[in-house]
Design a protein around this motif. Structure first.
Motif, mmCIF file in Angstrom:
data_model
loop_
_atom_site.group_PDB
_atom_site.id
_atom_site.type_symbol
_atom_site.label_atom_id
_atom_site.label_comp_id
_atom_site.label_asym_id
_atom_site.label_seq_id
_atom_site.Cartn_x
_atom_site.Cartn_y
_atom_site.Cartn_z
ATOM 1 N N ASN A 29 19.936 16.181 48.324
ATOM 2 C CA ASN A 29 19.337 15.040 49.016
ATOM 3 C C ASN A 29 19.806 13.698 48.450
ATOM 4 O OD1 ASN A 29 17.919 14.910 46.613
ATOM 5 N ND2 ASN A 29 15.907 15.183 47.542
ATOM 6 N N GLN A 30 20.702 13.730 47.486
ATOM 7 C CA GLN A 30 21.337 12.549 46.902
ATOM 8 C C GLN A 30 20.346 11.509 46.401
ATOM 9 O OE1 GLN A 30 24.162 11.340 49.915
ATOM 10 N NE2 GLN A 30 25.548 13.003 49.384
ATOM 11 N N ASP A 31 19.304 11.995 45.705
ATOM 12 C CA ASP A 31 18.337 11.058 45.123
ATOM 13 C C ASP A 31 18.597 10.790 43.650
ATOM 14 O OD1 ASP A 31 17.500 13.438 43.991
ATOM 15 O OD2 ASP A 31 15.392 13.221 44.577
ATOM 16 N N GLY A 32 19.702 11.332 43.115
ATOM 17 C CA GLY A 32 20.058 11.094 41.723
ATOM 18 C C GLY A 32 19.336 12.005 40.745
ATOM 19 N N GLU A 33 18.579 12.974 41.266
ATOM 20 C CA GLU A 33 17.857 13.920 40.428
ATOM 21 C C GLU A 33 17.966 15.317 41.041
ATOM 22 O OE1 GLU A 33 14.233 11.600 38.442
ATOM 23 O OE2 GLU A 33 14.090 11.693 40.632
ATOM 24 N N VAL A 34 17.650 16.319 40.225
ATOM 25 C CA VAL A 34 17.704 17.701 40.685
ATOM 26 C C VAL A 34 16.280 18.244 40.685
ATOM 27 C CG1 VAL A 34 18.540 20.024 40.138
ATOM 28 C CG2 VAL A 34 20.045 18.050 39.834
ATOM 29 N N ASP A 35 15.790 18.595 41.885
ATOM 30 C CA ASP A 35 14.447 19.185 41.960
ATOM 31 C C ASP A 35 14.561 20.687 41.743
ATOM 32 O OD1 ASP A 35 15.156 20.401 44.437
ATOM 33 O OD2 ASP A 35 14.271 18.769 45.590
ATOM 34 N N PHE A 36 13.421 21.371 41.727
ATOM 35 C CA PHE A 36 13.422 22.797 41.425
ATOM 36 C C PHE A 36 14.240 23.593 42.427
ATOM 37 C CE2 PHE A 36 11.709 27.120 41.362
ATOM 38 C CZ PHE A 36 11.927 27.428 40.029
ATOM 39 N N GLN A 37 14.119 23.283 43.693
ATOM 40 C CA GLN A 37 14.873 24.015 44.718
ATOM 41 C C GLN A 37 16.377 23.848 44.499
ATOM 42 O OE1 GLN A 37 13.456 23.478 48.710
ATOM 43 N NE2 GLN A 37 15.338 24.212 49.624
ATOM 44 N N GLU A 38 16.801 22.638 44.174
ATOM 45 C CA GLU A 38 18.220 22.399 43.913
ATOM 46 C C GLU A 38 18.662 23.130 42.642
ATOM 47 O OE1 GLU A 38 18.524 17.936 45.941
ATOM 48 O OE2 GLU A 38 17.760 18.137 43.890
ATOM 49 N N PHE A 39 17.803 23.168 41.633
ATOM 50 C CA PHE A 39 18.081 23.876 40.384
ATOM 51 C C PHE A 39 18.269 25.379 40.619
ATOM 52 C CE2 PHE A 39 16.058 26.219 36.796
ATOM 53 C CZ PHE A 39 17.034 25.998 35.834
ATOM 54 N N VAL A 40 17.444 25.943 41.488
ATOM 55 C CA VAL A 40 17.527 27.373 41.776
ATOM 56 C C VAL A 40 18.890 27.719 42.384
ATOM 57 C CG1 VAL A 40 16.553 29.244 43.181
ATOM 58 C CG2 VAL A 40 15.051 27.732 41.900
ATOM 59 N N VAL A 41 19.485 26.808 43.116
ATOM 60 C CA VAL A 41 20.830 27.025 43.668
ATOM 61 C C VAL A 41 21.826 27.232 42.523
ATOM 62 C CG1 VAL A 41 22.722 25.937 44.955
ATOM 63 C CG2 VAL A 41 20.364 25.788 45.811
ATOM 64 N N LEU A 42 21.719 26.424 41.475
ATOM 65 C CA LEU A 42 22.593 26.575 40.311
ATOM 66 C C LEU A 42 22.375 27.935 39.659
ATOM 67 C CD1 LEU A 42 24.494 25.556 38.017
ATOM 68 C CD2 LEU A 42 22.425 24.668 36.915
ATOM 69 N N VAL A 43 21.123 28.284 39.427
ATOM 70 C CA VAL A 43 20.817 29.560 38.780
ATOM 71 C C VAL A 43 21.357 30.723 39.606
ATOM 72 C CG1 VAL A 43 18.961 31.083 37.999
ATOM 73 C CG2 VAL A 43 18.821 28.617 37.561
ATOM 74 N N ALA A 44 21.154 30.671 40.913
ATOM 75 C CA ALA A 44 21.641 31.742 41.788
ATOM 76 C C ALA A 44 23.160 31.861 41.710
ATOM 77 C CB ALA A 44 21.186 31.499 43.221
ATOM 78 N N ALA A 45 23.850 30.735 41.721
ATOM 79 C CA ALA A 45 25.315 30.759 41.659
ATOM 80 C C ALA A 45 25.802 31.350 40.335
ATOM 81 C CB ALA A 45 25.878 29.354 41.846
ATOM 82 N N LEU A 74 11.968 31.254 34.587
ATOM 83 C CA LEU A 74 12.801 30.262 35.265
ATOM 84 C C LEU A 74 12.015 28.968 35.512
ATOM 85 C CD1 LEU A 74 15.550 29.709 36.588
ATOM 86 C CD2 LEU A 74 14.639 30.704 38.671
ATOM 87 N N ILE A 75 10.801 29.111 35.993
ATOM 88 C CA ILE A 75 9.945 27.948 36.235
ATOM 89 C C ILE A 75 9.646 27.224 34.926
ATOM 90 C CG2 ILE A 75 7.627 27.231 36.984
ATOM 91 C CD1 ILE A 75 7.835 29.629 39.040
ATOM 92 N N GLU A 76 9.324 27.987 33.890
ATOM 93 C CA GLU A 76 9.004 27.379 32.592
ATOM 94 C C GLU A 76 10.200 26.668 31.984
ATOM 95 O OE1 GLU A 76 7.227 30.570 30.328
ATOM 96 O OE2 GLU A 76 5.258 30.219 31.257
ATOM 97 N N VAL A 77 11.389 27.251 32.117
ATOM 98 C CA VAL A 77 12.590 26.592 31.598
ATOM 99 C C VAL A 77 12.802 25.266 32.320
ATOM 100 C CG1 VAL A 77 15.122 26.708 31.518
ATOM 101 C CG2 VAL A 77 13.762 28.644 30.722
ATOM 102 N N PHE A 78 12.719 25.284 33.641
ATOM 103 C CA PHE A 78 12.906 24.056 34.404
ATOM 104 C C PHE A 78 11.933 22.969 33.925
ATOM 105 C CE2 PHE A 78 11.799 21.193 37.875
ATOM 106 C CZ PHE A 78 13.046 20.753 38.287
ATOM 107 N N HIS A 79 10.650 23.321 33.821
ATOM 108 C CA HIS A 79 9.641 22.320 33.466
ATOM 109 C C HIS A 79 9.668 21.922 31.990
ATOM 110 C CE1 HIS A 79 7.877 21.726 37.351
ATOM 111 N NE2 HIS A 79 7.872 23.034 37.543
#
Length: 104
Positions: free
Chosen positions: A65-81, A12-17
């Motif tokens: 956090n509405q910064d226009g990007e998805v960080d790893f923590q936000e990405f994990v929410v998608l994966v979990a869903a 999961l970490i490797e895919v994100f990066h």
């Protein structure tokens, strides 16, 4: 030796990066990077959606956090869903409540 769960976490970490940092911050996914990740890694699920704005909607939902990007923590929410949705689907499949559209 890694357990199956540890391997899954590493993957999961490797895919994100492998997608993050091609534009801008190397620890975040831009909208284009997220779109590429979704198309390459979840193409079957993306093909089910007929909505051309699906990436925009996913980006808006994930970008807490509405910064226009998805960080790893936000990405994990998608994966979990997605994992929860798939788990529910396969539970229903086992009960005979649904029929998979692409199983042989």
């Amino acid at each position: 030796m890694c357990s199956n769960l540890q391997k899954a976490m590493i993957d999961l970490i490797e895919v994100f990066h492998s997608y993050s940092g091609k534009e801008g911050d190397k620890y975040k996914l831009s909208k284009e990077e997220l779109k590429t990740l979704l198309q390459n890694e979840l193409s079957g699920l993306m093909a089910e959606s007929k909505d051309p704005a699906v990436v925009d909607k996913i980006m808006t939902d994930l970008d807490e956090n509405q910064d226009g990007e998805v960080d790893f923590q936000e990405f994990v929410v998608l994966v979990a869903a997605v994992v929860v949705a798939c788990h529910t689907f396969f539970e229903d499949l086992d009960k005979g409540n649904v029929t998979p559209c692409s199983r042989s």
